[in-house]
Design an enzyme around this catalytic site. Structure first.
Site, PDB file in Angstrom:
ATOM      1  N   ASP A  85     -44.940 -34.603  32.219  1.00  0.00           N
ATOM      2  CA  ASP A  85     -45.408 -33.953  33.433  1.00  0.00           C
ATOM      3  C   ASP A  85     -44.214 -33.286  34.136  1.00  0.00           C
ATOM      4  OD1 ASP A  85     -47.884 -33.832  35.431  1.00  0.00           O
ATOM      5  OD2 ASP A  85     -46.200 -34.522  36.628  1.00  0.00           O
ATOM      6  N   TYR A 121     -43.506 -29.833  44.828  1.00  0.00           N
ATOM      7  CA  TYR A 121     -44.400 -28.689  44.667  1.00  0.00           C
ATOM      8  C   TYR A 121     -44.123 -27.618  45.719  1.00  0.00           C
ATOM      9  CZ  TYR A 121     -47.112 -31.652  41.520  1.00  0.00           C
ATOM     10  OH  TYR A 121     -47.508 -32.453  40.481  1.00  0.00           O
ATOM     11  N   HIS A 171     -53.979 -37.080  30.127  1.00  0.00           N
ATOM     12  CA  HIS A 171     -52.657 -36.631  30.579  1.00  0.00           C
ATOM     13  C   HIS A 171     -51.633 -37.759  30.591  1.00  0.00           C
ATOM     14  CE1 HIS A 171     -49.867 -34.145  32.927  1.00  0.00           C
ATOM     15  NE2 HIS A 171     -49.722 -35.151  33.771  1.00  0.00           N
TER      16      HIS A 171
END
Length: 299
Positions: free
Chosen positions: A107, A214, A271
């Site tokens: 990730d 982010y 994931h």
């Protein structure tokens, strides 16, 4: 014989990092976690890597868990995060861990790994990436509605304070749902495991730091730091095909960007690949690191 995991503190790039470690070999395996994970996400891999002769480190990355948590969005820019990775490798070298370096990322940790090896920030002998595509292919994917719909949360995270409020509500229930809700084999995420991630998110300032990754990089795409050249570092990609956040199509074309590329898909795995299918992931990593898995691209 099982290799025990212990906790240490490491100073790197002027910050203090909490690191889970196993093994005492001369080779370094540095494992970089994603969002909203922490060093705990590598609990199945550290003993395996130690048994292969590595000193395996899994740090809480900047802003996570027990590691340093600088204030402000700018502190989480990619350039600073890459310096952290370099500092951790330098710290390992200073401790006498002077053999090969294998960089392992999942990730967000995979994004850092790609940029680290593409920019040759420090010499890396081998790279293993899980469920995070090459930066160029990710950028291409973000131009499609299919991937934009999967990545909606990136845009939501640009809002001030509201994402933190929502993620922290009801004892960080959203965090728990992110793991168990996305997982195919939900038995891999019992309450005891979810409690670790809930507690990590509820550390004061923790969610803001995590989301600042982010915010700091929203206008600075990963590919902007990657040079336009093929990667020469041997690379293994492991991909859970049931990833709700990143489509399998983002892997197509990686073989054209990496000289020595091997990929293995895990059908029926989400994931959270290294936590949900640790036996398969560890077997793949072991075979590849031992040179027993030939380069292979299988769609």
């Amino acid at each position: 014989m099982s290799q025990a995991i212990s906790a240490i503190k490491v100073t790197a790039n002027g910050l203090t990092f909490a690191v889970d470690t196993a093994g005492s070999g001369s080779k370094l395996a540095l494992c970089l976690h994603g969002f909203p994970e922490c060093k705990f996400s590598w609990r199945y891999q550290l003993p395996m890597l130690a048994a292969l002769g590595y000193t395996a480190w899994a740090p809480d990355l900047r802003g996570y868990g027990e590691s340093a948590r600088p204030d402000g969005v700018a502190a989480y820019r990619i350039s600073a995060l890459l310096r952290d990775v370099a500092g951790l490798i330098d710290a390992a070298r200073a401790r006498g861990i002077d053999g090969e370096v294998v960089l392992i990322g999942h990730d967000w940790g995979g994004a850092l790994g790609w940029l680290f090896v593409l920019n040759a920030v420090r010499p890396v002998d081998r790279f293993i990436v899980m469920n995070l595509p090459h930066p160029d292919l990710f950028a291409r994917g973000l131009r499609t509605m299919r991937q934009l719909r999967r990545s909606w949360y990136i845009f939501w995270f640009q809002l001030p304070w509201l994402p933190e409020r929502v993620l922290a509500a009801n004892d960080a229930a959203w965090i728990a749902r992110a793991f168990r809700g996305m997982a195919v084999d939900k038995s891999r995420f019992p309450e005891a495991v979810l409690a670790v991630y809930r507690a990590n998110a509820l550390i004061p300032g923790g969610l803001t730091a995590m989301i600042n990754w982010y915010r700091a990089n929203f206008r600075n795409p990963f590919r902007s730091l990657a040079p336009a050249k093929r990667l020469t570092v041997p690379t293994l990609m492991i991909w859970g095909e049931r990833d709700a956040a990143l489509g399998k199509e983002l892997t197509i074309g990686t073989e054209a960007l990496v000289d020595d590329f091997t990929i293995r898909y895990l059908p029926g795995v989400s994931h959270w690949v290294q936590q949900e299918a640790p036996e398969a992931v560890n077997a793949m990593m072991t075979a590849w690191l031992a040179g027993e898995m030939p380069p292979f691209y299988d769609r």
